[in-house]
Design an enzyme around this catalytic site. Structure first.
Site, short mmCIF file in Angstrom:
data_model
loop_
_atom_site.label_atom_id
_atom_site.label_comp_id
_atom_site.label_asym_id
_atom_site.label_seq_id
_atom_site.Cartn_x
_atom_site.Cartn_y
_atom_site.Cartn_z
N LYS A 1 0.84 -1.21 0.00
CA LYS A 1 0.00 0.00 0.00
C LYS A 1 0.88 1.27 0.00
O LYS A 1 2.09 1.18 0.00
CB LYS A 1 -0.94 -0.03 1.20
CG LYS A 1 -1.77 -1.32 1.30
CD LYS A 1 -2.78 -1.50 0.16
CE LYS A 1 -3.28 -2.91 -0.01
NZ LYS A 1 -4.21 -3.38 1.00
C1 LIG Z 1 -5.12 -4.51 1.42
C2 LIG Z 1 -6.60 -4.45 1.43
C3 LIG Z 1 -7.35 -4.89 2.53
C4 LIG Z 1 -6.76 -5.62 3.71
O1 LIG Z 1 -5.68 -5.02 4.29
P1 LIG Z 1 -4.63 -5.90 5.15
O2 LIG Z 1 -3.81 -4.85 5.83
O3 LIG Z 1 -3.86 -6.72 4.17
O4 LIG Z 1 -5.41 -6.72 6.11
C5 LIG Z 1 -8.73 -4.71 2.48
N1 LIG Z 1 -9.33 -4.16 1.43
C6 LIG Z 1 -8.65 -3.75 0.34
C7 LIG Z 1 -9.39 -3.13 -0.80
C8 LIG Z 1 -7.27 -3.90 0.31
O5 LIG Z 1 -6.59 -3.52 -0.79
#
Ligand SMILES: *Cc1c(COP(=O)(O)O)cnc(C)c1O
Length: 389
Positions: free
Chosen positions: A195
């Protein structure tokens, strides 16, 4: 100026390119090391500081940091206090965690199809799925583009629904002047390494509602009504568990990394937008590679750069991977996963736009340390293979 690291001399086969990658500086390492030498490893002053940093950045009064983006979504569905069988509307084109968070709390995810050009949840499809059991809408700012929040808010107000944002792709994105994180009733962010900023694993919920914030702080700590810091301040041993919560706490040293990363977020967003603009110019002439459409009045955060391939997407995917270009497909429509088909009876045909997009989408490499020549190489290879198919 965007930081473009010096190009390693490429000999023979070009270096492998992932679809996304974190960026860790010496300052980041220093910030983490400082906390490791301090008294607090977990749930100390650095958690508060990270929460305030993100809350101020997005323009939200409250922020609650947790151990992942998934935990953030779960804290949100708990704060909604769903009753068994309550319905929450979600899009099919998202990571499974968006819908899973509804199921954790006994709710039923109801899939509303996406707009075929943007792959964002379509407000008209949402409206058609509203029933007396509907409690909330979870909008996903897919790829980093904010959803049509004006239309979604109008529906939420009309039907007394909570409006939730899964903003895991959209830290720094704006709809008009409002940043994602300040628009919906609660917004989830993720700090997974792929991210915009990372804490290793981590997540956060931002909200303007102090009751939601208080409830989520309790929920992340076993459902216990005060944390040990408050108790230390009151010199009291007493605590009460008020509900069945979880240990969804994030550590202080993770938050030190998060704060340090936030310092570079705006520069990274600028670089991601420049990369997207380059891709856009390169694909403008192509009949075979079409970037997703942009909504008017938004500022994109470009977590992903998604194109639609006309022709054999699978062949283009395989050929690019074979060249060391780390393309990916986001996402397998959630309602088509065996778990959802078996448990909720969802079937192909439920969301035709999402399902047909799934056959043609490709996520191209997009991360702030990508070099201009990488972008050209990816774009040219993608167009070459797409027109061959
Ligand atoms: C990455 C992501 C999540 C989950 O995040 P984590 O930190 O990996 O648990 C949920 N929704 C979306 C759209 C994501 O891209």
């Amino acid at each position: 100026m965007p930081s473009t690291p010096p190009s390693p001399k490429l000999s023979g086969k070009a270096r492998p390119l992932p679809y996304g990658r974190q960026s860790i500086s010496e300052e980041d390492i220093q910030a983490v090391a400082e906390v490791l030498r301090s008294d607090w490893l977990t749930t100390g002053p650095t958690v508060d500081r990270f929460e305030r940093t993100v809350a101020e950045y997005v323009g939200a009064p409250h922020a609650v940091a947790v151990s992942s983006g998934t935990a953030a979504l779960h804290a949100i569905t708990r704060a909604l206090q769903l009753s068994p069988g309550d319905e929450v509307i979600v899009p099919p084109i998202t990571f499974a965690a968006t819908a899973n968070a509804v199921v954790y709390e006994g709710g039923v995810p109801i899939f509303a199809d996406v707009n075929p050009d943007t792959l964002l949840i379509d407000p008209a499809a949402v409206e058609s799925k509203i029933t007396p059991k509907t409690r909330a809408i979870i909008a996903v700012d897919y790829a980093g583009q904010p959803c049509d929040y004006d239309a979604l808010r109008a529906l939420a107000s009309k039907h007394s629904l909570a409006l939730i944002a899964d903003g895991c792709h959209a830290l720094g994105a704006r709809s008009g002047n409002a940043r994602v994180g300040s628009i919906a009733d609660m917004t989830a962010f993720s700090f997974h390494p792929v991210k915009h900023i990372t804490t290793g694993e981590g997540g956060m919920v931002t909200t303007a509602n102090p009751d939601f914030a208080k409830h989520m702080r309790q929920f992340r700590n076993h459902g216990i009504s005060t944390d040990h810091r408050e108790r230390a301040e009151r010199e009291s041993w007493f605590y009460e568990m008020r509900e069945l919560g979880y240990n969804y706490r994030i550590t202080d040293f993770q938050c030190a990394l998060g704060i340090s990363q936030m310092c570079r977020l705006d520069a990274w967003l600028e670089r991601r937008r420049a990369i997207a603009a380059m891709y856009g110019r390169l694909f403008a002439a192509s009949d075979h590679v079409r970037p997703l459409a942009l909504r008017p009045g938004i500022t994109h955060a470009y977590h992903l750069y998604v194109v639609r391939i006309s022709g054999d997407r699978q062949a283009v995917f395989a050929a690019l991977r074979n060249e060391g270009i780390g393309v990916n497909v986001h996402y397998v429509p959630v309602h088509l996963h065996p778990y959802y088909q078996e448990r909720f009876g969802t079937r192909p045909g439920l969301c035709p736009h999402g399902e047909s997009a799934y056959q043609s989408i490709l996520s191209l490499p997009m991360f702030s340390d990508m070099m201009d020549e990488d972008v050209v190489r990816v774009a040219e290879a993608t167009m070459r293979y797409a027109s061959a198919g």
